[in-house]
Every structure is written in C-alpha cells, then in structure tokens.
Scaffold this motif. Structure first.
Motif, short mmCIF file in Angstrom:
data_model
loop_
_atom_site.label_atom_id
_atom_site.label_comp_id
_atom_site.label_asym_id
_atom_site.label_seq_id
_atom_site.Cartn_x
_atom_site.Cartn_y
_atom_site.Cartn_z
N GLY A 134 -3.44 18.39 1.81
CA GLY A 134 -3.51 17.71 3.10
C GLY A 134 -3.33 16.22 3.03
O GLY A 134 -3.44 15.53 4.05
N GLN A 135 -3.04 15.68 1.84
CA GLN A 135 -2.88 14.23 1.68
C GLN A 135 -1.54 13.91 1.03
O GLN A 135 -0.96 14.76 0.34
CB GLN A 135 -4.02 13.66 0.82
N PRO A 136 -1.06 12.69 1.22
CA PRO A 136 0.18 12.29 0.54
C PRO A 136 -0.08 12.11 -0.96
O PRO A 136 -1.22 11.91 -1.38
CB PRO A 136 0.55 10.96 1.20
N LEU A 137 0.96 12.17 -1.72
CA LEU A 137 0.86 11.93 -3.16
C LEU A 137 0.65 10.44 -3.41
O LEU A 137 1.30 9.59 -2.81
CB LEU A 137 2.14 12.40 -3.85
N ARG A 138 -0.28 10.14 -4.32
CA ARG A 138 -0.57 8.74 -4.66
C ARG A 138 -0.44 8.53 -6.17
O ARG A 138 -0.82 9.40 -6.95
CB ARG A 138 -1.99 8.34 -4.23
N VAL A 139 0.08 7.36 -6.53
CA VAL A 139 0.13 6.94 -7.92
C VAL A 139 -0.52 5.56 -8.01
O VAL A 139 -0.09 4.64 -7.32
CB VAL A 139 1.58 6.91 -8.46
N ASN A 140 -1.56 5.46 -8.81
CA ASN A 140 -2.32 4.21 -8.93
C ASN A 140 -2.79 3.71 -7.57
O ASN A 140 -2.82 2.51 -7.30
CB ASN A 140 -1.49 3.13 -9.63
N GLY A 141 -3.12 4.67 -6.69
CA GLY A 141 -3.63 4.34 -5.36
C GLY A 141 -2.56 4.02 -4.33
O GLY A 141 -2.87 3.86 -3.15
N VAL A 142 -1.31 3.96 -4.75
CA VAL A 142 -0.20 3.64 -3.86
C VAL A 142 0.39 4.94 -3.30
O VAL A 142 0.73 5.85 -4.05
CB VAL A 142 0.90 2.84 -4.58
N ILE A 143 0.51 5.03 -1.98
CA ILE A 143 1.07 6.22 -1.34
C ILE A 143 2.59 6.27 -1.58
O ILE A 143 3.29 5.27 -1.38
CB ILE A 143 0.79 6.23 0.17
N LEU A 144 3.07 7.42 -2.01
CA LEU A 144 4.50 7.60 -2.19
C LEU A 144 5.09 8.24 -0.94
O LEU A 144 4.72 9.36 -0.57
CB LEU A 144 4.78 8.50 -3.40
N HIS A 145 6.00 7.53 -0.28
CA HIS A 145 6.76 8.10 0.83
C HIS A 145 7.97 8.77 0.21
O HIS A 145 8.82 8.10 -0.38
CB HIS A 145 7.15 7.00 1.81
N GLU A 146 8.04 10.08 0.32
CA GLU A 146 8.99 10.86 -0.47
C GLU A 146 10.11 11.48 0.37
O GLU A 146 10.04 12.66 0.76
CB GLU A 146 8.23 11.95 -1.22
N PRO A 147 11.15 10.72 0.64
CA PRO A 147 12.26 11.24 1.46
C PRO A 147 13.05 12.34 0.77
O PRO A 147 13.80 13.06 1.42
CB PRO A 147 13.14 10.00 1.68
N TYR A 148 12.88 12.48 -0.54
CA TYR A 148 13.63 13.48 -1.30
C TYR A 148 12.99 14.86 -1.24
O TYR A 148 13.56 15.84 -1.72
CB TYR A 148 13.73 13.05 -2.78
N LEU A 149 11.79 14.98 -0.66
CA LEU A 149 11.13 16.28 -0.59
C LEU A 149 11.95 17.28 0.24
O LEU A 149 12.58 16.91 1.24
CB LEU A 149 9.74 16.15 0.03
N TYR A 150 11.90 18.54 -0.15
CA TYR A 150 12.51 19.60 0.63
C TYR A 150 11.89 19.58 2.04
O TYR A 150 10.68 19.37 2.18
CB TYR A 150 12.24 20.94 -0.04
N PRO A 151 12.68 19.74 3.09
CA PRO A 151 12.20 19.54 4.46
C PRO A 151 10.89 20.25 4.81
O PRO A 151 10.05 19.69 5.50
CB PRO A 151 13.37 20.06 5.31
N SER A 152 10.70 21.47 4.34
CA SER A 152 9.48 22.20 4.71
C SER A 152 8.35 22.04 3.70
O SER A 152 7.25 22.58 3.90
CB SER A 152 9.79 23.70 4.87
#
Length: 272
Positions: A134-152
């Motif tokens: 239910g949360q976005p992926l984070r690396v070192n506390g930084v949220i990754l906005h992932e446009p490459y993710l499969y649409p669903s």
C-alpha cells in the motif's frame, strides 16, 4: 584462362578473409564488449517483452564500473532463483540447439541453456529499501516515482518485505512487472541469500533493445534515480568508452584489410 583462375582464387581468398575477420570481431565483441541476450519472461513488461533481444555492455565492468540504481542488468542466477519460475530457460534439443549454441559462441544469439536473469537495479550496497504494501517504494527514505512500472502493477503490494538494508557488494533488483516478477522480494521470502545479487554475478548493463527492429529502444536510467540523495556521480561515463572502443576496433581491422588488398594489387601490377 590462367588469369581467370587466379582471379577466382583471389576472390575466394578475400571472401575467406572477410568471413574470418567477421568471426574474430564477433568473438572479441562478445568476450570484451557486448553480448545479445533474450528476454525469457514477462517480468520486465512493458519495458522489455518476452522474446526481445537486448545488447549488454560487458566492457565497462573491466574498468571497475559497477551497476547503478535504475540500470537494467543481466546477471547469473545467484542460486535457485530460476527454480519453478517462468524465467527458467526452455531446454532445446537436436539441430536447433546445436545451431543456437554455435551462434551463441560468437555472440549472435543467447545460449539455449544459459541461466541468466534480467531485472532493474533498485538499490546498491549500503542502501536501505522500504517495500511495504500500500506504499510507494522508497530507497534511503526517498520515494521512487516509477513510470516504468507495468500499468496494472503496484510498487510493493505483492511480496512486501518491509525494510531491507543492502550489504556492501550486493544489489537489490526488481522487475518492472512487480505482480509477475520473482525478484529480490520473492527470493528474500524464500530464504535465497536474502534476495541479494552479488555484483560479481552481474554480466553487464542492458543498453538497448535490438530485436525486433520495431521495438528498438535505448534503456537509460530513469530520472527518479537521479533525485537528490540517490544520484551516483560518475555513473554511466564508461558506456561511451565501450562504444568508442568497438568503433576503433572495427575501423582498425577494416584499415588493415584495405592495406593488405592494396599491397596485393601493387605486387600483381609489378609482377611479384
């Protein structure tokens, strides 16, 4: 008549030289520069589709370059990752396997029985990954906005592993189709080496989709991995060197071949 036979022999000799030179170039390129790999599953949809061929840079690691966050990399199976997954290589038998392995030896096709995977590097040694349902992926506390993710696909809803610290010398990798990828999350839950990939198991970075031609595309690092606190100065500067070295090698062999032909023509003209 004698001159005609001599011309035919010269043509055959020149053709043989071209073929041998092409094979030598292919072998050198495969060993030190680039190699083609086939995408075995849908785990990287839609960035990479099953059956796509990618060209992998094997040159940069010779100079100490290591995978960076956001890179799409090919790596050897770290141990049991391919067990009971759609990414396991399909066995081939008979003449087809022989031909494919022969072409693989010179880098024109991937091996019929190779045990390699391809994923996106999400984190490197020393990074902290937060992968919670239910949360976005984070690396070192930084949220990754992932446009490459499969649409669903969702960032972490499937196989959420909580917070993970990546050991030095290892990578945390994930597929772009998160709902259909047995990646670091799945392997961690299965107890396979914590889900980490040793940097030493990485063959190289996938730089471009080369087949089919309609799918031709470069594979750059997404901007989300260049956010403050994530960027790695110096990443990617060796890729132009790899391309440059390949061009120099090809031009050098071409010049040597032209010089050989020029010397042969001069000798024939002078009756040698």
């Amino acid at each position: 008549m004698a001159e005609s036979r001599r011309a035919r022999r010269s043509l055959l000799r020149d053709s043989a030289i071209v073929v041998v030179a092409a094979v030598v170039i292919a072998l050198v390129v495969k060993t030190f520069f680039f190699q083609a790999f086939s995408i075995p599953s849908g785990s990287m949809n839609n960035t990479l589709l099953k059956g796509d061929r990618v060209l992998v840079d094997k040159f940069s690691p010779w100079f100490g370059a290591e995978p960076a966050r956001g890179d799409v990399v090919v790596f050897k199976d770290p141990g049991h990752w391919l067990d009971d997954t759609a990414e396991a290589p399909t066995p081939h038998n008979g003449v087809g396997a022989y031909v494919q392995n022969a072409l693989s030896d010179i880098g024109l096709m991937p091996s019929a029985d190779e045990n390699y995977l391809i994923k996106r590097v999400i984190a490197v040694g020393g990074d902290t990954v937060s992968c919670r349902a239910g949360q976005p992926l984070r690396v070192n506390g930084v949220i990754l906005h992932e446009p490459y993710l499969y649409p669903s696909a969702t960032p972490c809803d499937d196989d959420a592993v909580g917070t993970v610290v990546v050991p030095a010398g290892d990578l945390w990798v994930m597929g772009d189709h998160r709902d259909d990828s047995a990646d670091s999350r799945t392997q961690r839950l299965r107890g396979h080496g914590g889900g980490f990939v040793p940097v030493s198991d990485v063959v190289g970075r996938a730089d471009v989709v080369v087949w089919p031609l309609s799918r031709w595309a470069a594979l750059p690092e997404p901007d989300t991995f260049h956010q403050s606190g994530l960027s790695q100065p110096g990443d990617g500067i060796l890729e132009p060197l790899a391309l440059g070295a390949l061009v120099v090698l090809t031009l050098g062999l071409a010049l040597l071949y032209r010089r050989r032909r020029r010397v042969r023509r001069v000798r024939r003209t002078r009756g040698f």
